[in-house]
Enzyme design. Structure first.
Site, mmCIF file in Angstrom:
data_model
loop_
_atom_site.group_PDB
_atom_site.id
_atom_site.type_symbol
_atom_site.label_atom_id
_atom_site.label_comp_id
_atom_site.label_asym_id
_atom_site.label_seq_id
_atom_site.Cartn_x
_atom_site.Cartn_y
_atom_site.Cartn_z
ATOM 1 N N ASP A 1 0.865 -1.172 0.000
ATOM 2 C CA ASP A 1 0.000 0.000 0.000
ATOM 3 C C ASP A 1 0.911 1.235 0.000
ATOM 4 O O ASP A 1 2.100 1.134 0.306
ATOM 5 C CB ASP A 1 -0.873 -0.037 1.256
ATOM 6 C CG ASP A 1 -1.764 1.186 1.375
ATOM 7 O OD1 ASP A 1 -2.296 1.636 0.348
ATOM 8 O OD2 ASP A 1 -1.909 1.701 2.497
ATOM 9 N N ASP B 1 -1.379 -0.799 6.040
ATOM 10 C CA ASP B 1 -1.624 -0.263 7.377
ATOM 11 C C ASP B 1 -3.089 -0.050 7.691
ATOM 12 O O ASP B 1 -3.424 0.288 8.828
ATOM 13 C CB ASP B 1 -0.896 1.076 7.546
ATOM 14 C CG ASP B 1 -1.578 2.184 6.761
ATOM 15 O OD1 ASP B 1 -1.741 3.288 7.300
ATOM 16 O OD2 ASP B 1 -1.950 1.948 5.595
ATOM 17 N N ASP C 1 -6.497 -2.828 3.434
ATOM 18 C CA ASP C 1 -5.405 -3.724 3.051
ATOM 19 C C ASP C 1 -5.576 -5.136 3.611
ATOM 20 O O ASP C 1 -4.768 -6.015 3.323
ATOM 21 C CB ASP C 1 -4.060 -3.163 3.540
ATOM 22 C CG ASP C 1 -3.776 -1.770 2.998
ATOM 23 O OD1 ASP C 1 -3.973 -1.573 1.790
ATOM 24 O OD2 ASP C 1 -3.384 -0.897 3.778
#
Length: 1119
Positions: free
Chosen positions: A403, A826, A830
């Protein structure tokens, strides 16, 4: 976490009668509030635990062996002794499971016996949590934990607002707002008894959604996620809150979400099963040889059987006939011999390897957690190992899918620039004194609000807002900042509130204000609005209050359409004090430009200029949003209010209906401008990405940001380089995507490339693709085309991707290649990607802890990934690979030694070793050194591994564990077993040594041999290693002395006679030298003539040790 989509169970809704638990529960079998997280009870512990343990096929194998040994014709070992290894393993595991479950029972008992205040006829009285039922009304005080899922009826705040912290549920530390309906809040504060019926959906896992309505005095009131507080949350900044229980115990969302994430299995374990199959083949062949040999021997001596020991028809005891001997005939004796040999050779399949691997992984995790180089002081977070069975996979990662926001960047947003009415602001180079002077001149010296984070305003924008102008530009700027302050869900937290805050003008006393919200973007925008004089300082379910440069502005909130991944925008409908109504909207440019009004030429010009500004901001790596508004009146407002109310009270397809209501007013908007927020890169990200790429790992970035922002961040973190050719796939249809893919493949000759990724004629390639294209590619037959293209590229950058698309990309790699994938993120978006990847890593960031809770490993910063993979991943893979091969060798050399003995004793499956020696061999004599070396050994120091990232490629080449190494190990094992058996046979050929003495010699010889073999391969000697290797030999001698000192054993006193003989010691020395000489020669030749990268780097380390002037001393830090 996969959320169950069972929100459409409208055909069987749950009916909750407020303050009438008897009526609520009598008609339905609702769960009580007692929870149970334990797996066992006293009655079912033994059968259930054994059932779970015997899911391992190896345990069933050893159970069958132990069962065979209980049969009289097959009793090779003592019946008790044969059960010892399996019982030991089962007992250790059962004790561990029992202790863990006892802790769960204790936790459950403490939780169930907590007390809460429950409404009864004469007021609120304490009641244990486990006795609470659906329909009861509870009162929760500040800082107390919520005992069950309850709909808010009233709070201590007159506006019905309550603040909760959901840390225990989703890991987020930010406060969230929940609201009691004004109708119920008013009734409760007046002292009126509330009675009504709540109709809600059946229990489900979705913690972000709740659909219900409340029938109160003949009216239906909509209830949503903002009206429910869930079990495990804590009430904060609110004196008390009252609610009615809708879900209790196992039906609560917290308990429904308590299931563990899918377990993952390491790649080495999968390969280990392949080699275990070959060991099983060897075992079967040896048993067949023994069985057939026995049959042939019996057939050859069938006329002499009555005169041979063990085959006489009658035993002779003291000159008289004794009991008859049971002889079953040649076919059955052959079969029994086959089964008996399986019992004798059982440890060919190493049962101890499972426990050894678990212990080694546990030790490795201990050192990873304790690594100070992976401690993040900013978030005060240590490295976490949340999964103990895939440590070694960290050394073989080929793809990293990351990410961007909060993973590569800090996710600490700072408002930088704004485009308002076609003009860009934020480029001012004014000094701090000039800025202060401008702010004081325009906004006055007595600022009422002190922000927690300081923001430097733009002088030109300040002048525009506060000079006495009445043009369109100033009106647009006013609406622009009003939208930033109003269109959000953040919570203002005030400290030091002035007494006159309720007046029309705020007091001169300065008030400290902080904003908490679920999105750092929203917090940054609201803080920016405050810095420019538009301060949000009060929020309730029905209104917000904004300080517009000293003037209190109370705005009624008629409706709020929250951001979702389909619309990609958020809107709020507000009524001003003068009665006018506006909808304020902010969102991504891709979703906003299509809904702007296009009536006048100036609208097109404004849109074009703003688009240019957006492109400029994105090229600088800034995150952008577009802001717009629209006046609502008359029929349109009435129509929207009706649709919105119907959607809010609906239990079926509420999300779709709300989206339709939003679409009604989110059109023909007036463009106000755009915002640009900076999200800085985390420290060390460019260096980490560069090292990972040098290690042969492909780094892909999957982000929800727009393409220009992602490219800019890619350049700044060295993911993209200036010499890369960018392949951009931005298709709006399946046909267009197919054409773009085919054109790229044709241009760069993808079909003809089978080897190196980079062609000299083109240089390195980077693929940049957006989420819209992925919709057509991943759901159609274009996935194969995309994968072919990605294999050519050094970098893949996916923009505007949805959470499920992230998981789809990971699945594409896993399904089309054997390479290991690692996903790192995070946020909650995700989670699906992290769970889909072979290894999932969560970042302890600003977006809560959902990613951490779903991950296998967790850390504070992306840069720690470099050390995790290049150092710990390499060490773990090298150790576990060697450990498995060594365990195969250690057990096989012992079994083959027994096999040669049986061939020389008429295939009789008798043993020269005592039963206890056979059992203790893998459990006590040789187990500890294996564990110690698996935890502590290092082939290279961490400094060398970080300095030369290409050394990580040893894991890609499977240098520590492969089929070739397995077969070489087996050939070496065969040689060593022959030496073990025949050297003592040769040295004692002229003696009268008894078989138990020979067995004692073989026992100590094989233990010394395998330990010296291990010592030859140890790279890093420490005190613990010495103690384990040489200590195990001493322990073996000690056990043999004890066993040989027991008079009832047939080997009584053998060790005392053997150690006095020089031949005994010469035999052991010869076994060591002859057995290990080929291995030594092979290692020397390989290191001299065909050294690996690891060996070359290790030689360089040794040279630095011996020549201090050449470099620093070798690193001695713990692993």
């Amino acid at each position: 976490m996969k959320l169950e989509d069972n929100t459409t169970r409208h055909d069987n809704p749950r009916l909750i009668h407020i303050n009438d638990p008897k009526k609520t529960c009598d008609n339905s079998h609702f769960s009580g509030n007692e929870i149970r997280t334990s797996k066992y009870t006293l009655l079912n512990f033994l059968p259930k635990n054994l059932f779970i343990q015997f899911h391992r096929v190896a345990y069933l194998y050893f159970l069958a062996i132990a069962a065979l040994n209980q049969l009289p014709p097959l009793a090779v070992f003592g019946r008790t002794v044969s059960l010892f290894p399996l019982l030991f393993v089962l007992t250790v595991t059962a004790v561990k499971d029992g202790y863990e479950d006892w802790r769960r029972h204790r936790s459950d008992r403490n939780e169930n016996n907590r007390e809460a205040l429950v409404l009864q006829s004469d007021g609120f009285h304490p009641k244990r949590w486990k006795m609470i039922q659906a329909g009861e009304v509870l009162k929760i005080s500040s800082d107390e934990t919520i005992p069950c899922d309850m709909v808010l009826l009233a709070t201590s705040d007159p506006s019905g607002i309550a603040y909760i912290q959901t840390m225990n549920l989703d890991g987020e530390s930010n406060l969230k707002t929940r609201y009691a309906r004004q109708e119920t809040n008013k009734l409760f504060l007046e002292g009126t008894m509330i009675s009504g019926i709540i109709t809600c959906e059946q229990p489900n896992r979705n913690i972000y959604e709740f659909m219900a309505n409340m029938e109160l005095n003949g009216n239906f009131l909509p209830l949503s996620q903002s009206n429910i507080i869930l079990r495990g949350c804590q009430l904060k900044n609110t004196e008390w809150a009252v609610g009615v229980v809708v879900y209790a115990g196992q039906d609560t969302k917290a308990m429904l979400n308590s299931a563990m994430s899918p377990s993952k299995r390491s790649r080495l374990e999968t390969y280990m099963n392949r080699e275990t199959f070959w060991l099983s083949v060897f075992l079967l062949i040896m048993c067949l040889v023994v069985g057939l040999g026995m049959g042939l021997w019996l057939n050859r001596h069938k006329f002499q059987l009555d005169t041979l020991p063990y085959y006489r028809k009658v035993y002779f005891q003291k000159g008289k006939d004794g009991k008859k001997y049971k002889y079953y005939g040649i076919p059955m004796e052959t079969f029994f011999s086959f089964l008996s040999s399986i019992i004798v050779f059982q440890i060919m399949i190493p049962i101890s390897l499972y426990i050894t691997m678990e212990l080694v992984r546990l030790g490795q995790s201990y050192f990873m957690i304790g690594d100070q180089h992976m401690y993040d002081s900013l978030s005060n977070s240590r490295f976490q190992c949340r999964s103990l069975n895939i440590n070694e996979d960290l050394g073989q990662i080929r793809y990293i899918l990351s990410d961007k926001t909060g993973t590569l960047t800090e996710n600490k947003m700072e408002f930088k620039k704004a485009s308002i009415w076609g003009k860009s602001y934020g480029d001012s180079k004014a000094g701090s004194r000039e800025i202060d002077a401008t702010v004081e001149e325009c906004m006055g010296s007595g600022r009422k609000w002190k922000l927690k984070s300081e923001i430097t305003p733009d002088t030109e924008l300040i002048k525009l807002l506060y000079k006495d102008l009445h043009g369109e530009e100033r009106i647009a700027a006013y609406d622009f900042f009003l939208t930033l302050a109003a269109c959000n869900t953040v919570i203002p937290i005030l400290t030091g509130i002035p007494s006159s805050i309720s007046g029309s003008l705020l007091s001169d006393g300065q008030t400290s204000i902080d904003y908490q919200g679920e999105s750092p973007d929203e917090q940054a925008l609201v803080a920016a609005a405050s810095a420019y004089g538009y301060t949000l300082f009060e929020r309730t379910s029905g209104h917000i209050v904004i300080d517009a440069n000293g003037e209190k502005l109370r705005l009624d909130v008629l409706g709020l359409h929250e951001f979702d991944s389909v619309r990609k925008r958020m809107s709020v409908v507000i009524r001003f004090p003068n009665g006018s109504v506006k909808v304020l909207v902010k969102g991504a440019d891709t979703s906003m430009f299509s809904i702007l009004k296009k009536d006048l030429p100036c609208d097109d010009r404004m849109r074009h200029v703003t688009q240019v500004h957006l492109n400029d901001y994105s090229s600088e790596g800034l995150r952008t949003l577009v802001v717009a508004s629209r006046d609502l009146s008359g029929e349109l407002l009435a129509e929207w209010q009706q649709m919105y109310e119907d959607a809010c009270t609906s239990l079926t397809d509420r999300v779709v209906k709300l989206r339709q209501a939003a679409a009604l007013i989110e059109c023909n908007l007036t463009l106000l401008g755009a915002t640009a927020i900076e999200d800085r890169l985390q420290e060390g990200v460019p260096e980490a990405i560069e090292s990972l790429r040098q290690a042969g790992i492909k780094v892909w970035v999957l982000t929800g940001d727009k393409q220009e922002t992602a490219i800019s961040i890619g350049l700044s973190c060295r993911l993209l380089t200036a010499d890369m050719h960018q392949i951009i796939i931005n298709g709006n249809s399946e046909h267009e995507c197919r054409k773009l893919l085919c054109d790229a493949k044709a241009k760069y000759h993808v079909n003809y490339i089978t080897g190196e990724e980079d062609r000299p004629t083109f240089g390195p390639l980077a693929l940049i693709i957006d989420g819209n294209s992925l919709v057509y590619i991943l759901e159609k037959d274009l996935e194969y085309e995309l994968f072919n293209l990605t294999t050519l590229c050094k970098v893949v950058l996916c923009c505007r991707v949805a959470p499920l698309q992230k998981a789809g990309i990971v699945d594409m790699i896993k399904s089309r290649t054997d390479d290991l994938t690692l996903a790192i993120g995070d946020g909650a978006n995700d989670v699906s990607m992290i769970q889909m990847a072979d290894v999932g890593v969560g970042i302890c960031g600003q977006e809560g802890r959902q990613a951490v809770m779903a991950s296998d490993f967790a850390m504070g910063q992306f840069r720690f990934l470099k050390r995790l993979l290049l150092v710990h991943g390499h060490w773990n893979y090298q150790r576990l690979g060697y450990l498995i091969l060594y365990n195969f060798y250690r057990n096989a050399v012992f079994v083959l030694m027994l096999f040669w003995y049986i061939l020389c004793t008429a295939f009789s499956t008798t043993s020269a070793l005592t039963d206890w020696s056979s059992v203790f061999y893998s459990v006590i004599y040789t187990s500890v050194p294996t564990v110690v070396v698996g935890i502590l050994d290092k082939d290279l120091s961490h400094k060398t591994l970080l300095k030369y990232p290409k050394l990580y490629a040893a894991g890609h080449r499977q240098e520590s564990y492969n089929m070739t190494l397995f077969w070489i190990t087996m050939v070496d094992t065969l040689w060593q077993s022959l030496v073990l058996f025949y050297v003592p046979l040769f040295t004692y050929r002229e003696s009268t040594i008894d078989i138990w003495s020979m067995g004692s010699l073989w026992t100590i010889a094989v233990v010394i041999l395998v330990n010296v073999h291990l010592a030859m391969d140890i790279q890093r000697w420490v005190f613990v290693t010495h103690a384990a290797i040489w200590g195990s030999i001493v322990v073996t001698y000690g056990c043999m002395v004890v066993l040989d000192s027991i008079p009832v054993f047939p080997n009584y006193g053998t060790i005392y006679h053997l150690v006095k003989s020089p031949v005994y010691w010469i035999s052991i020395l010869l076994i060591m030298v002859i057995g290990l000489l080929p291995r030594f020669i092979f290692k020397v030749c390989r290191q001299i003539f065909w050294p690996s990268d690891i060996q070359i780097a290790r030689e360089a380390e040794i040279l630095r040790k011996r020549r201090p002037f050449f470099g620093s001393n070798a690193d001695q830090d713990s692993s």
